[in-house]
Write a protein that holds these residues in place. Sequence first.
Motif, PDB file in Angstrom:
ATOM      1  N   LEU A 159     -33.259 -12.134  40.905  1.00  0.00           N
ATOM      2  CA  LEU A 159     -33.457 -11.393  42.451  1.00  0.00           C
ATOM      3  C   LEU A 159     -34.039 -12.168  43.394  1.00  0.00           C
ATOM      4  CD1 LEU A 159     -33.051  -8.135  43.931  1.00  0.00           C
ATOM      5  CD2 LEU A 159     -35.493  -8.696  44.336  1.00  0.00           C
ATOM      6  N   PRO A 160     -33.258 -13.422  43.291  1.00  0.00           N
ATOM      7  CA  PRO A 160     -33.773 -14.296  44.017  1.00  0.00           C
ATOM      8  C   PRO A 160     -34.296 -14.054  45.606  1.00  0.00           C
ATOM      9  CG  PRO A 160     -31.297 -14.614  44.070  1.00  0.00           C
ATOM     10  CD  PRO A 160     -31.526 -12.769  43.738  1.00  0.00           C
ATOM     11  N   SER A 161     -35.724 -14.620  46.590  1.00  0.00           N
ATOM     12  CA  SER A 161     -35.888 -14.316  47.343  1.00  0.00           C
ATOM     13  C   SER A 161     -34.523 -14.552  48.400  1.00  0.00           C
ATOM     14  CB  SER A 161     -37.143 -15.487  47.710  1.00  0.00           C
ATOM     15  OG  SER A 161     -37.547 -15.610  49.016  1.00  0.00           O
ATOM     16  N   SER A 162     -34.718 -13.631  50.398  1.00  0.00           N
ATOM     17  CA  SER A 162     -33.535 -13.908  50.648  1.00  0.00           C
ATOM     18  C   SER A 162     -33.736 -15.160  51.780  1.00  0.00           C
ATOM     19  CB  SER A 162     -33.848 -12.624  51.491  1.00  0.00           C
ATOM     20  OG  SER A 162     -33.423 -11.406  50.836  1.00  0.00           O
ATOM     21  N   PRO A 170     -34.959 -19.858  54.670  1.00  0.00           N
ATOM     22  CA  PRO A 170     -35.656 -18.431  54.037  1.00  0.00           C
ATOM     23  C   PRO A 170     -36.680 -18.038  54.717  1.00  0.00           C
ATOM     24  CG  PRO A 170     -36.274 -21.016  54.118  1.00  0.00           C
ATOM     25  CD  PRO A 170     -35.202 -21.284  54.613  1.00  0.00           C
ATOM     26  N   LEU A 171     -36.055 -16.821  54.912  1.00  0.00           N
ATOM     27  CA  LEU A 171     -36.614 -15.309  55.053  1.00  0.00           C
ATOM     28  C   LEU A 171     -38.257 -14.930  54.158  1.00  0.00           C
ATOM     29  CD1 LEU A 171     -33.435 -12.950  55.818  1.00  0.00           C
ATOM     30  CD2 LEU A 171     -35.368 -14.661  57.754  1.00  0.00           C
ATOM     31  N   SER A 188     -32.493 -11.843  59.730  1.00  0.00           N
ATOM     32  CA  SER A 188     -33.264 -10.173  58.584  1.00  0.00           C
ATOM     33  C   SER A 188     -32.723  -9.658  59.087  1.00  0.00           C
ATOM     34  CB  SER A 188     -34.778  -9.536  58.904  1.00  0.00           C
ATOM     35  OG  SER A 188     -35.742 -10.387  58.677  1.00  0.00           O
ATOM     36  N   GLN A 189     -31.942  -9.634  60.420  1.00  0.00           N
ATOM     37  CA  GLN A 189     -30.868  -7.708  60.461  1.00  0.00           C
ATOM     38  C   GLN A 189     -30.018  -8.245  59.996  1.00  0.00           C
ATOM     39  OE1 GLN A 189     -31.432  -7.389  64.666  1.00  0.00           O
ATOM     40  NE2 GLN A 189     -30.406  -5.054  64.381  1.00  0.00           N
ATOM     41  N   ARG A 190     -29.237  -9.981  60.250  1.00  0.00           N
ATOM     42  CA  ARG A 190     -27.933  -9.803  60.263  1.00  0.00           C
ATOM     43  C   ARG A 190     -27.761  -9.866  58.602  1.00  0.00           C
ATOM     44  NH1 ARG A 190     -25.161 -14.396  63.569  1.00  0.00           N
ATOM     45  NH2 ARG A 190     -25.346 -15.346  61.290  1.00  0.00           N
ATOM     46  N   LEU A 198     -33.725  -7.079  51.738  1.00  0.00           N
ATOM     47  CA  LEU A 198     -33.895  -8.374  52.103  1.00  0.00           C
ATOM     48  C   LEU A 198     -34.913  -7.897  50.450  1.00  0.00           C
ATOM     49  CD1 LEU A 198     -34.752  -8.491  55.684  1.00  0.00           C
ATOM     50  CD2 LEU A 198     -32.863  -9.637  54.334  1.00  0.00           C
ATOM     51  N   ASN A 199     -35.340  -9.552  50.257  1.00  0.00           N
ATOM     52  CA  ASN A 199     -35.729  -9.210  49.665  1.00  0.00           C
ATOM     53  C   ASN A 199     -37.361 -10.682  49.733  1.00  0.00           C
ATOM     54  OD1 ASN A 199     -37.838  -9.482  47.379  1.00  0.00           O
ATOM     55  ND2 ASN A 199     -37.004 -11.535  46.345  1.00  0.00           N
ATOM     56  N   ILE A 200     -38.106  -9.941  50.623  1.00  0.00           N
ATOM     57  CA  ILE A 200     -38.668 -11.013  51.153  1.00  0.00           C
ATOM     58  C   ILE A 200     -40.833 -10.866  50.543  1.00  0.00           C
ATOM     59  CG2 ILE A 200     -40.349 -11.502  53.220  1.00  0.00           C
ATOM     60  CD1 ILE A 200     -37.525  -9.907  54.848  1.00  0.00           C
TER      61      ILE A 200
END
Length: 261
Positions: A159-162, A170-171, A188-190, A198-200
């Motif tokens: 699960l990659p970071s978003s 990078p978020l 983030s919304q996009r 999202l993975n933050i």
Amino acid sequence: MILLSFDIEEFDVPAVEYGMPFSFEEQMDTSIRGTRTILSVLKNKHIKATFFCTANFAIHAPKIVQQIVAEGHELASHGYYHSSFKNEDYKKSKTELERIGNTKIKGFRMARMMPVNYELMQQAGYTYDSSLNPTFIPGRYNHLTSPKTVFSNPYVTILPSSVTPLVRFPLFWLSFHNIPLKLFKWLSQRTLAKHGYLNIYFHPWEFVSLHDATYGLPFYFKNKSGDKMVQELGSFIDFFKSKDVEFNTISHFLKHRKVLT
Ligand SMILES: [Zn+2]
């Protein structure tokens, strides 16, 4: 769905990366205070998250680790020590965290998003990894050719970071500190619209004011640290909750992912 995660660890950055005389007790104290703050934010917002914890942190702060589990969050492994890693630490950290947290550990994230060995990770009993930030961070790593969203290899699910869909902005914690919150929300919304989740990730010490000179940290690191982070993370959560976006743990997401896609 939004997956917030927190890497709770002994705060070794001032000592290891900036050569400051910052004792282990101070490292633990900073991270414990930050973790308490995070738990109260999550409780106030009625959401669940995932905590990647070093065994070393858990051994020295077992009560807060047990509180994390008791409050319904997911506990995962962030290795044994934050400053070093040996292959046996996949298994050793998992065993220790399961003993202290009295819960099953499924996920792993390597300290500083360093390279991992998926085969050893699987042998140690993990089912997913979240050590990949699929972007380019100068001086750290370059993963511009890696997949941007969840995928599997023969050993584990990754699960990659978003990152944003096109330019892979990078978020993650560091961008959260250094771009306006409004822009972070918009990106983030996009990304959420395109990837479906999202993975933050953040760290406890970001929720403690790091402006004191004894930390010896650069501006981009300490910017927004402390109360400002509490306020902005709260605002980020409220923004997406108002749009009916669910916040949950990584294991919950992976379990229900097939239904979602
Ligand atoms: Zn870490």
